[in-house]
Design an enzyme around this catalytic site. Structure first.
Site, PDB file in Angstrom:
ATOM      1  N   GLU A   1      70.273  63.265 -14.923  1.00  0.00           N
ATOM      2  CA  GLU A   1      70.774  63.766 -15.799  1.00  0.00           C
ATOM      3  C   GLU A   1      70.117  63.892 -17.114  1.00  0.00           C
ATOM      4  OE1 GLU A   1      75.245  63.142 -15.357  1.00  0.00           O
ATOM      5  OE2 GLU A   1      74.376  61.306 -14.627  1.00  0.00           O
TER       6      GLU A   1
ATOM      7  N   ARG B   1      65.790  62.785 -19.147  1.00  0.00           N
ATOM      8  CA  ARG B   1      64.692  62.926 -19.131  1.00  0.00           C
ATOM      9  C   ARG B   1      63.514  62.034 -18.437  1.00  0.00           C
ATOM     10  NH1 ARG B   1      66.905  64.177 -23.839  1.00  0.00           N
ATOM     11  NH2 ARG B   1      65.966  62.412 -24.815  1.00  0.00           N
TER      12      ARG B   1
END
Length: 299
Positions: free
Chosen positions: A179, A181
């Site tokens: 969800e 990086r």
């Protein structure tokens, strides 16, 4: 180990620069077509590429594209091949709905396809294209394909939510929830969760030569971040960013730099809400209950 594949190449008609190469998994010569090809801004051909060793740097655009394909096909893992110099090899490309062209050719392309009843859209101007335009990973869900670059390594069972991002030479090794990086060089282990807005400091984003990773059954909380590696069964509290130099108070009241704890398992990192001190205590992944397995079959 040698790698040999057949691919389809797009070339800028005026400069002769290689724009991209698609390597079908079957290595059977297959053609592509697009409006940019039809109106002559780009041309194409079928090629055969052989890489003698993945330990040596890529020698051409074609070589670089084959390496990126191998990563996204999960034929090799991140950091197990040499990508030195890849940015200087690849050209900046306008990835358009009428085909990839050099950015300087966009206006010409727009004028040449005016009678094609086509509304030209440009998804990005970048050296790396979307992974899904070249490789569709098995048993993987991707909420927004624009946020996963070619060269991302997504193991079966991976879910990349709409705000998740996975760069090239980075990715997952098993069922995972992304969800946040996952930046270049970073790897996420099986049954781990990178929470919403969270980030892993990669080799291109402040990590330097350090390769940061997350082990198995670990949780990087929402809006948290790490500049160190997490071992197995670790948790980082939501909103807490831990760099290598972050001072951390241990359970026996010692204060150490977080780099000294890098890669260790069974740790919970948290910030004391009253004192603001970053603390670490022993824990186990069962504290956050793990992934919801029904979300990661991805059949």
């Amino acid at each position: 180990m040698k790698f040999s594949r057949s691919g389809h190449r797009y070339i800028d008609s005026e400069s002769g620069k290689t724009i991209d190469v698609w390597f079908p998994r079957s290595s059977v010569p297959l053609q592509r077509s697009c409006l940019a090809l039809k109106v002559g801004i780009i041309k194409c051909d079928l090629i055969n590429i052989e890489i003698e060793s993945l330990d040596t740097p890529p020698q051409s655009v074609e070589d670089a594209y084959l390496r990126l394909h191998l990563l996204s096909e999960c034929a090799v893992r991140p950091n197990q091949l040499n990508l030195e110099g890849i940015f200087s090899l690849l050209h900046n490309v306008a990835w358009t709905s009428a085909g990839p062209v050099l950015p300087s050719c966009v206006d010409e392309l727009r004028s040449l396809i005016v009678d094609e009843n086509h509304h030209l859209m440009i998804s990005s101007i970048d050296k790396f294209p979307r992974m899904t335009d070249y490789v569709v990973a098995d048993k993987v869900r991707i909420g927004d394909a624009d946020r996963v670059r070619l060269g991302a390594h997504l193991a079966p069972g991976t879910t990349v939510m709409h705000e998740g991002f996975v760069n090239f030479n980075a990715g997952t090794l098993g069922e995972s929830m992304i969800e946040g990086r996952v930046t270049s060089g970073s790897v996420v282990g099986k049954d781990s969760d990178v929470g919403a807005g969270a980030s892993i400091m990669g080799t291109l984003s402040g990590g330097g030569g350090n390769v940061n990773s997350i082990g198995e059954r670990s949780l990087l909380g929402a809006n948290a971040g790490i500049g160190i590696s997490l071992g197995d069964d670790c948790i980082v509290e939501a909103g807490l960013y831990i760099t290598a130099g972050t001072k951390v108070k241990t359970a026996d009241a010692k204060v150490v730099s977080a780099r000294e704890l890098s890669g260790q398992s069974n740790l919970l990192y948290r910030r004391n809400s009253q004192t603001g001190v970053v603390e670490v205590i022993s824990t186990e992944a069962s504290r956050w209950e793990g992934l919801n397995n029904s979300l990661h079959g991805n059949e």
